[in-house]
Scaffold this motif. Structure first.
Motif, PDB file in Angstrom:
ATOM      1  N   ILE A  40      78.738 -92.058  34.474  1.00  0.00           N
ATOM      2  CA  ILE A  40      78.171 -93.364  34.851  1.00  0.00           C
ATOM      3  C   ILE A  40      78.170 -94.309  33.658  1.00  0.00           C
ATOM      4  CG2 ILE A  40      76.040 -94.551  35.519  1.00  0.00           C
ATOM      5  CD1 ILE A  40      75.440 -92.172  37.363  1.00  0.00           C
ATOM      6  N   GLU A  41      77.788 -93.796  32.490  1.00  0.00           N
ATOM      7  CA  GLU A  41      77.778 -94.621  31.274  1.00  0.00           C
ATOM      8  C   GLU A  41      79.186 -95.071  30.905  1.00  0.00           C
ATOM      9  OE1 GLU A  41      75.136 -95.922  29.713  1.00  0.00           O
ATOM     10  OE2 GLU A  41      74.098 -95.059  31.455  1.00  0.00           O
ATOM     11  N   GLU A  42      80.171 -94.188  31.102  1.00  0.00           N
ATOM     12  CA  GLU A  42      81.564 -94.553  30.827  1.00  0.00           C
ATOM     13  C   GLU A  42      82.014 -95.691  31.742  1.00  0.00           C
ATOM     14  OE1 GLU A  42      83.740 -90.977  31.391  1.00  0.00           O
ATOM     15  OE2 GLU A  42      83.231 -90.126  29.414  1.00  0.00           O
ATOM     16  N   LEU A  43      81.652 -95.565  33.014  1.00  0.00           N
ATOM     17  CA  LEU A  43      82.013 -96.608  33.975  1.00  0.00           C
ATOM     18  C   LEU A  43      81.325 -97.931  33.654  1.00  0.00           C
ATOM     19  CD1 LEU A  43      81.949 -94.553  37.300  1.00  0.00           C
ATOM     20  CD2 LEU A  43      83.961 -95.507  36.165  1.00  0.00           C
ATOM     21  N   LYS A  44      80.066 -97.861  33.218  1.00  0.00           N
ATOM     22  CA  LYS A  44      79.349 -99.081  32.824  1.00  0.00           C
ATOM     23  C   LYS A  44      80.017 -99.731  31.612  1.00  0.00           C
ATOM     24  CE  LYS A  44      74.734 -98.023  34.631  1.00  0.00           C
ATOM     25  NZ  LYS A  44      73.314 -97.727  34.264  1.00  0.00           N
ATOM     26  N   GLY A  45      80.531 -98.881  30.714  1.00  0.00           N
ATOM     27  CA  GLY A  45      81.263 -99.408  29.553  1.00  0.00           C
ATOM     28  C   GLY A  45      82.534-100.118  29.979  1.00  0.00           C
ATOM     29  N   GLN A  46      83.255 -99.515  30.958  1.00  0.00           N
ATOM     30  CA  GLN A  46      84.463-100.158  31.487  1.00  0.00           C
ATOM     31  C   GLN A  46      84.125-101.492  32.144  1.00  0.00           C
ATOM     32  OE1 GLN A  46      86.691 -97.538  34.061  1.00  0.00           O
ATOM     33  NE2 GLN A  46      86.501 -95.801  32.652  1.00  0.00           N
ATOM     34  N   LEU A  47      83.010-101.466  32.881  1.00  0.00           N
ATOM     35  CA  LEU A  47      82.582-102.681  33.564  1.00  0.00           C
ATOM     36  C   LEU A  47      82.266-103.791  32.560  1.00  0.00           C
ATOM     37  CD1 LEU A  47      82.079-103.535  36.519  1.00  0.00           C
ATOM     38  CD2 LEU A  47      79.675-102.937  36.187  1.00  0.00           C
ATOM     39  N   LYS A  48      81.622-103.437  31.470  1.00  0.00           N
ATOM     40  CA  LYS A  48      81.296-104.417  30.430  1.00  0.00           C
ATOM     41  C   LYS A  48      82.555-104.974  29.786  1.00  0.00           C
ATOM     42  CE  LYS A  48      78.568-105.004  26.195  1.00  0.00           C
ATOM     43  NZ  LYS A  48      77.671-104.336  25.225  1.00  0.00           N
ATOM     44  N   GLN A  49      83.512-104.080  29.534  1.00  0.00           N
ATOM     45  CA  GLN A  49      84.767-104.512  28.917  1.00  0.00           C
ATOM     46  C   GLN A  49      85.535-105.463  29.835  1.00  0.00           C
ATOM     47  OE1 GLN A  49      87.599-101.355  28.160  1.00  0.00           O
ATOM     48  NE2 GLN A  49      88.411-102.415  26.371  1.00  0.00           N
ATOM     49  N   ILE A  50      85.586-105.130  31.120  1.00  0.00           N
ATOM     50  CA  ILE A  50      86.265-105.991  32.085  1.00  0.00           C
ATOM     51  C   ILE A  50      85.563-107.342  32.189  1.00  0.00           C
ATOM     52  CG2 ILE A  50      86.751-106.279  34.555  1.00  0.00           C
ATOM     53  CD1 ILE A  50      87.275-103.264  34.672  1.00  0.00           C
ATOM     54  N   SER A  51      84.233-107.321  32.168  1.00  0.00           N
ATOM     55  CA  SER A  51      83.469-108.572  32.240  1.00  0.00           C
ATOM     56  C   SER A  51      83.755-109.461  31.039  1.00  0.00           C
ATOM     57  CB  SER A  51      81.968-108.266  32.331  1.00  0.00           C
ATOM     58  OG  SER A  51      81.666-107.591  33.529  1.00  0.00           O
ATOM     59  N   GLN A  52      83.905-108.842  29.859  1.00  0.00           N
ATOM     60  CA  GLN A  52      84.237-109.612  28.655  1.00  0.00           C
ATOM     61  C   GLN A  52      85.631-110.207  28.750  1.00  0.00           C
ATOM     62  OE1 GLN A  52      83.569-106.560  25.699  1.00  0.00           O
ATOM     63  NE2 GLN A  52      81.432-107.169  25.367  1.00  0.00           N
ATOM     64  N   GLN A  53      86.584-109.421  29.292  1.00  0.00           N
ATOM     65  CA  GLN A  53      87.948-109.934  29.482  1.00  0.00           C
ATOM     66  C   GLN A  53      87.954-111.092  30.472  1.00  0.00           C
ATOM     67  OE1 GLN A  53      89.870-106.308  30.758  1.00  0.00           O
ATOM     68  NE2 GLN A  53      90.732-105.925  28.741  1.00  0.00           N
ATOM     69  N   GLN A  54      87.180-110.936  31.531  1.00  0.00           N
ATOM     70  CA  GLN A  54      87.095-111.995  32.537  1.00  0.00           C
ATOM     71  C   GLN A  54      86.492-113.258  31.940  1.00  0.00           C
ATOM     72  OE1 GLN A  54      84.705-111.117  35.968  1.00  0.00           O
ATOM     73  NE2 GLN A  54      85.484-112.847  37.124  1.00  0.00           N
ATOM     74  N   ALA A  55      85.443-113.101  31.132  1.00  0.00           N
ATOM     75  CA  ALA A  55      84.796-114.259  30.512  1.00  0.00           C
ATOM     76  C   ALA A  55      85.768-115.004  29.605  1.00  0.00           C
ATOM     77  CB  ALA A  55      83.573-113.804  29.725  1.00  0.00           C
ATOM     78  N   THR A  56      86.608-114.250  28.881  1.00  0.00           N
ATOM     79  CA  THR A  56      87.602-114.863  27.992  1.00  0.00           C
ATOM     80  C   THR A  56      88.618-115.666  28.801  1.00  0.00           C
ATOM     81  OG1 THR A  56      87.361-113.097  26.351  1.00  0.00           O
ATOM     82  CG2 THR A  56      89.386-114.401  26.270  1.00  0.00           C
ATOM     83  N   GLU A  57      89.099-115.078  29.895  1.00  0.00           N
ATOM     84  CA  GLU A  57      90.095-115.769  30.723  1.00  0.00           C
ATOM     85  C   GLU A  57      89.477-116.944  31.474  1.00  0.00           C
ATOM     86  OE1 GLU A  57      92.872-113.650  32.969  1.00  0.00           O
ATOM     87  OE2 GLU A  57      93.211-112.098  31.462  1.00  0.00           O
ATOM     88  N   ASP A  58      88.240-116.779  31.917  1.00  0.00           N
ATOM     89  CA  ASP A  58      87.543-117.888  32.577  1.00  0.00           C
ATOM     90  C   ASP A  58      87.411-119.074  31.633  1.00  0.00           C
ATOM     91  OD1 ASP A  58      87.273-116.494  34.908  1.00  0.00           O
ATOM     92  OD2 ASP A  58      85.169-115.982  34.631  1.00  0.00           O
ATOM     93  N   LYS A  59      87.032-118.778  30.379  1.00  0.00           N
ATOM     94  CA  LYS A  59      86.856-119.846  29.380  1.00  0.00           C
ATOM     95  C   LYS A  59      88.184-120.564  29.132  1.00  0.00           C
ATOM     96  CE  LYS A  59      85.034-120.828  24.764  1.00  0.00           C
ATOM     97  NZ  LYS A  59      86.135-121.747  24.414  1.00  0.00           N
ATOM     98  N   LYS A  60      89.264-119.806  29.069  1.00  0.00           N
ATOM     99  CA  LYS A  60      90.577-120.407  28.841  1.00  0.00           C
ATOM    100  C   LYS A  60      90.938-121.368  29.974  1.00  0.00           C
ATOM    101  CE  LYS A  60      95.423-119.120  28.106  1.00  0.00           C
ATOM    102  NZ  LYS A  60      96.383-117.984  28.076  1.00  0.00           N
ATOM    103  N   THR A  61      90.705-120.928  31.212  1.00  0.00           N
ATOM    104  CA  THR A  61      91.017-121.783  32.366  1.00  0.00           C
ATOM    105  C   THR A  61      90.129-123.014  32.398  1.00  0.00           C
ATOM    106  OG1 THR A  61      91.760-119.884  33.673  1.00  0.00           O
ATOM    107  CG2 THR A  61      91.146-121.880  34.880  1.00  0.00           C
ATOM    108  N   LEU A  62      88.830-122.825  32.188  1.00  0.00           N
ATOM    109  CA  LEU A  62      87.892-123.946  32.260  1.00  0.00           C
ATOM    110  C   LEU A  62      88.114-124.924  31.110  1.00  0.00           C
ATOM    111  CD1 LEU A  62      84.710-121.972  33.334  1.00  0.00           C
ATOM    112  CD2 LEU A  62      86.127-123.464  34.764  1.00  0.00           C
ATOM    113  N   ASP A  63      88.465-124.415  29.926  1.00  0.00           N
ATOM    114  CA  ASP A  63      88.792-125.307  28.799  1.00  0.00           C
ATOM    115  C   ASP A  63      90.013-126.151  29.123  1.00  0.00           C
ATOM    116  OD1 ASP A  63      86.663-124.444  27.280  1.00  0.00           O
ATOM    117  OD2 ASP A  63      87.844-123.137  25.971  1.00  0.00           O
ATOM    118  N   SER A  64      90.991-125.546  29.820  1.00  0.00           N
ATOM    119  CA  SER A  64      92.196-126.309  30.184  1.00  0.00           C
ATOM    120  C   SER A  64      91.867-127.377  31.220  1.00  0.00           C
ATOM    121  CB  SER A  64      93.290-125.369  30.699  1.00  0.00           C
ATOM    122  OG  SER A  64      92.929-124.782  31.937  1.00  0.00           O
TER     123      SER A  64
END
Length: 362
Positions: free
Chosen positions: A99-123
């Motif tokens: 469960i902790e491993e999956l939560k870590g994956q979820l956090k990593q994906i959320s960080q990747q999503q936030a980075t891509e969201d910021k790129k799109t919104l900045d554009s």
């Protein structure tokens, strides 16, 4: 009333470009104002706008959709958590670790999503800024047709300077831009001066996914959500802007701004110098690059957010020898019945309540 502008295939820039390209130097006063040649002002501002459109497309087309991944991981976590009460110590520790491993994956994906969201919104923010700057630059272009001593007062803003010289013509020009500017300016100003942020939202439908954004604001109760001065409510729901409609809307209006300025400059030249500038056979060397932008915007499906179906629609028609931009249009829209909403709210560390776009409380 339907308005149309035709853009010929040898000059897939604007009709304003064709006029500025053929201006005789003896009718210009840009050096007195410390300004570039009007075509130079236009070229720089035009390039920023077209780069803005390309930036939104590049960021939106390269982004990954993380919603299915996150949904799958959350479901796995929920299943594993449901098993915990019936497990013995050793098995329980193994599942808890997973469960902790999956939560870590979820956090990593959320960080990747936030980075891509910021790129799109900045554009998106850069595109909106570039369009607002282009409107401001049109008044600097107009100043180039009048001597610096036409106004004796020190007036900082070019549009106010122009009102002192040709008030009736400038007020008429502003009125032609008013409907569009009244939509664009509040967004840009809220971001610059009111700590507003752009947030991403997407709707999954049976006809495809619709990407969009909303300008975050605070209501009278301190709740964060779509700014109600910008996003009018629809059937008691908060609303947003879809990129499918938004990009067409801005591109079509950009061509109309250029056309209105071209008509105004022609009138000034005719009144002051009794000249008619020949704009035939003007070619634009980057026509193909600009045509690519027009084609990309035109290819966006008429798949919009629920409230946008009732708005006036922009349309781009690509023909053999010309491109035609139309607003408003009676273009047909794609209608859907079911939606799945994914959105992002930034928060501020203090606010505790949020208003969600297109959310229907049950």
């Amino acid at each position: 009333m339907k308005k149309k502008i035709k853009i010929m295939n040898d000059n897939l820039n604007t009709d304003l470009y064709a006029l500025l390209k053929n201006l005789p130097d003896n009718i210009l006063y840009h050096q007195e104002h410390g300004l570039r040649h009007p075509l130079g002002i236009y070229n720089i501002s035009f390039k920023r706008v077209t780069s803005g459109f390309k930036g939104v497309f590049n960021s939106a087309n390269t982004r990954e959709d993380f919603s299915d991944k996150k949904k799958g991981i959350n479901e796995d976590i929920k299943k594993l958590q449901g098993k915990l009460p019936s497990l013995e110590n050793e098995e329980k520790q193994f599942v808890e670790k997973r469960i902790e491993e999956l939560k870590g994956q979820l956090k990593q994906i959320s960080q990747q999503q936030a980075t891509e969201d910021k790129k799109t919104l900045d554009s998106v923010k850069e595109l909106l800024d570039s369009l607002m700057s282009f409107i401001d630059d049109t008044y600097h272009i107009l100043k180039c047709f009048f001597p610096a001593n036409s106004v004796t007062k020190d007036i900082r803003f070019a549009d106010k300077w122009m009102e002192k010289v040709e008030k009736r013509l400038i007020i008429d020009y502003k009125n032609k831009l008013k409907e569009y500017r009244d939509i664009l300016a509040p967004i840009v100003n809220k971001i610059k001066h009111n700590h507003a942020r752009l947030n991403r939202i997407s709707l999954k439908t049976e006809l495809g996914q619709i990407e969009g954004y909303y300008v975050e604001g605070v209501d009278s109760k301190g709740s964060l959500g779509p700014d109600r001065e910008i996003h009018k409510q629809f059937r008691n729901q908060e609303t947003a802007f879809s990129l499918n409609r938004d990009l067409k809307f801005h591109l079509v209006n950009f061509y109309f701004i250029c056309h209105h300025l071209k008509v105004l400059i022609n009138r000034i030249i005719k009144d002051k110098h009794n000249l008619q500038i020949d704009t035939n056979n003007v070619t634009f060397k980057n026509s193909e690059e600009n045509f690519d932008i027009i084609k990309m915007v035109n290819a966006l499906p008429n798949l919009f957010f629920p409230d946008e179906i009732n708005k006036s629609q922009p349309e781009i028609l690509i023909k053999e020898n010309e491109v035609e931009v139309i607003f408003p249009s009676k273009t047909s829209l794609l209608l859907y019945t079911d939606i799945e909403i994914n959105f992002v709210a930034t928060g501020d560390g203090v606010s505790k309540s949020f208003r969600l776009p297109y959310w229907i409380s049950r």
